[in-house]
Structure formats: C-alpha cells, structure tokens
Scaffold this active site. Structure first.
Site, PDB file in Angstrom:
ATOM      1  N   LYS A  37       0.805  -1.226   0.000  1.00 15.96           N
ATOM      2  CA  LYS A  37       0.000   0.000   0.000  1.00 15.96           C
ATOM      3  C   LYS A  37       0.837   1.275   0.000  1.00 15.96           C
ATOM      4  CE  LYS A  37      -4.127  -2.001   2.127  1.00 15.96           C
ATOM      5  NZ  LYS A  37      -5.141  -1.869   3.205  1.00 15.96           N
ATOM      6  N   ASP A  97     -10.415   2.286   1.474  1.00 14.15           N
ATOM      7  CA  ASP A  97     -10.618   1.822   2.851  1.00 14.15           C
ATOM      8  C   ASP A  97     -11.293   2.903   3.696  1.00 14.15           C
ATOM      9  OD1 ASP A  97      -9.546  -0.741   2.609  1.00 14.15           O
ATOM     10  OD2 ASP A  97      -7.511  -0.072   3.080  1.00 14.15           O
TER      11      ASP A  97
END
Length: 275
Positions: A68, A105
């Site tokens: 990420k 997210d």
C-alpha cells in the site's frame, strides 16, 4: 468479440484474499462477462516489474499488504485521500496506461459505520497503531467531533499516531496498551489489531456497550466482537469494511455505478462459511 478487461488483487501473502470472490460476483451481476479478476502473489521487490508489464487490457488493481505504501512512487497520480494516509489500496489504469492511486478503505469505513446507523460520535477509541489505524483516524476525521484515544504498545507508535492525527485534523491522545480496557467505554471503538490481540479484553466489555468496529473478518466473530454483541452493543465487522471498499473499487475500475453491494456481501459471506 469484446476484448477482455482485467483486474486483480496483489499482495503477499495473498491466497486468503476474498477480493476475487467479491469482484467476480459484481461482474456477474453487472453482466460484465468480458471482465476477469485474479490474485497474484507480489511483494515489494516484484511490484515495479509487475506494473511495468501491464498491458492495455488492464483496468485496475487492488493492493493489500505490504504494497500500500510501496506503490506510491510508482504511480502517475495519487488521490488526496490516499496521500493523507500514505496508503494506496486501489490503482485505476486508464486507456493510455496512466496509473492513479486511491484509498477506498477510508470511505469504506465511513460507509460501513453509516450502514449501522453510526453517523457521528463525540469521541472514539482506536486499538492498535498499524496501517489500518491510520485509515481509521482518517475515517474518524469524518465522523468524530472530539477526542480520539489510541491505545498502543510503544512510544514510537504513540508518536506516529499523534503525527497522523495532526495531519488529518483529528485530536489524538495516546495511552499504553496496558490500559486498553478503558477503550471499551468509548462511544465508538475501532479495533485494528491482528487476530487474537483483543481476546483478553472480552471480559471487560461494559454492561451496556455502544459500538465496536472490528476490522477482522476471518475468523469471525472475534472473541471481543462475540462478547460485545451478546451484551447488546452494535458491531461492525471487517467484512462490512471489505465489501464497502470493494464496491468503490468496482465502481472506479468499471465505471458502473452503483456496484451491487448486497450481491457482493452475500458472496463474501458464502465464501467465509465455506472455509
């Protein structure tokens, strides 16, 4: 013949990922028969080569740990949301090959909370201080009007969380993990720790708990979530988060809005039950 469009989830380890189940369910429901979604075991060292090998058939990528942050310098553009937490979980590839990073997210967390009737709280607690905790703080910037207390295991982690709070405009106070039982009286508790970490806290669930967001989904329920639910508190699960963030990924990659939330959730529930 319609050319195939491709997407995939990358990470290491990746065999456990539910993303293929969720995305494929969405494609089937949307009639996207020429779309396919795979999973690839890719670590930080292999990521640049994988990205450079993407052809014109590629529409997007989902990223899990440890990619990420590693992907950020490899992208042409990064959304404000992803830049704020230095974490990209979604890459959209345009027709000319341009790679744009985003983070679903954070809005996924907010959507999961709202689905359970949690629109706004005046304070909150976060258990843990890893990558998911920074996303939790970014979500709390949108739903929490007051202080967030982060319960962490080290001074270094405490400093990181306070730093994230400053960047995100969230009032963060830190406390040692030894005091984590105190977190459970907050109006909203977000548990971001690995499996088993919060089990010892289950005995401290208050008589009338409020809301718990536990980002784990396998195994489910966690010991803490089970005790919380038994006591009548609201519980938001990691599957809620996974589905809501995947909905946003499908919409960004395919351009089809809305993605079929309920169909994707049922596919995820079935896959977990089959395990």
């Amino acid at each position: 013949m319609t050319p195939t469009r491709r997407a995939a989830v990358l990470g290491s380890p990746i065999a456990h990922s539910l993303s293929p189940v969720l995305h494929r369910a969405a494609y089937a429901e949307l009639g996207l028969t020429h779309w396919c979604y795979d999973r690839f075991e890719v670590d930080e060292a292999a990521l640049p080569g994988f990205l450079d090998g993407l052809g014109p058939e590629w529409a997007g990528l989902s990223l899990t740990m440890p990619l990420k942050r590693a992907v950020i310098p490899l992208l042409d553009e990064v959304s404000e949301t992803a830049a704020a937490v230095e974490a990209v979980n979604t890459v959209v590839v345009s027709e000319d090959g341009r790679r744009t990073g985003d983070n679903t997210d954070i809005p996924g967390m907010v959507a999961a909370l709202r689905e359970h009737g949690i629109e706004q709280v005046d304070s909150a607690a976060v258990l843990g201080a890893g990558a998911t905790a920074s996303s939790a703080l970014a979500a709390l910037a949108r739903v929490c009007t007051g202080e967030v207390v982060a319960y962490v295991r080290s001074d270094a982690r405490a400093a990181e969380m306070r730093g994230w709070g400053e960047r995100l405009g969230v009032e963060v106070r830190t406390a040692p993990w030894s005091q984590a039982e105190q977190a459970l009286t907050a109006p909203l508790v977000i548990a971001t720790t690995p499996a088993g970490t919060t089990d010892a806290l289950a005995g401290a669930v208050p008589e009338r708990p409020t809301a718990l967001f536990d980002v784990l989904y396998d195994p489910w329920p966690t010991t803490l979530a089970a005790r919380w639910s038994l006591a009548g508190g609201a519980v938001v699960s990691g599957l809620d988060l996974l589905v809501h963030q995947a909905v946003l990924q499908v919409e960004r990659m395919t351009g089809r809005v809305p993605a079929p939330l309920d169909v994707m959730r049922r596919a995820g529930e079935k896959a977990l039950a089959d395990r």
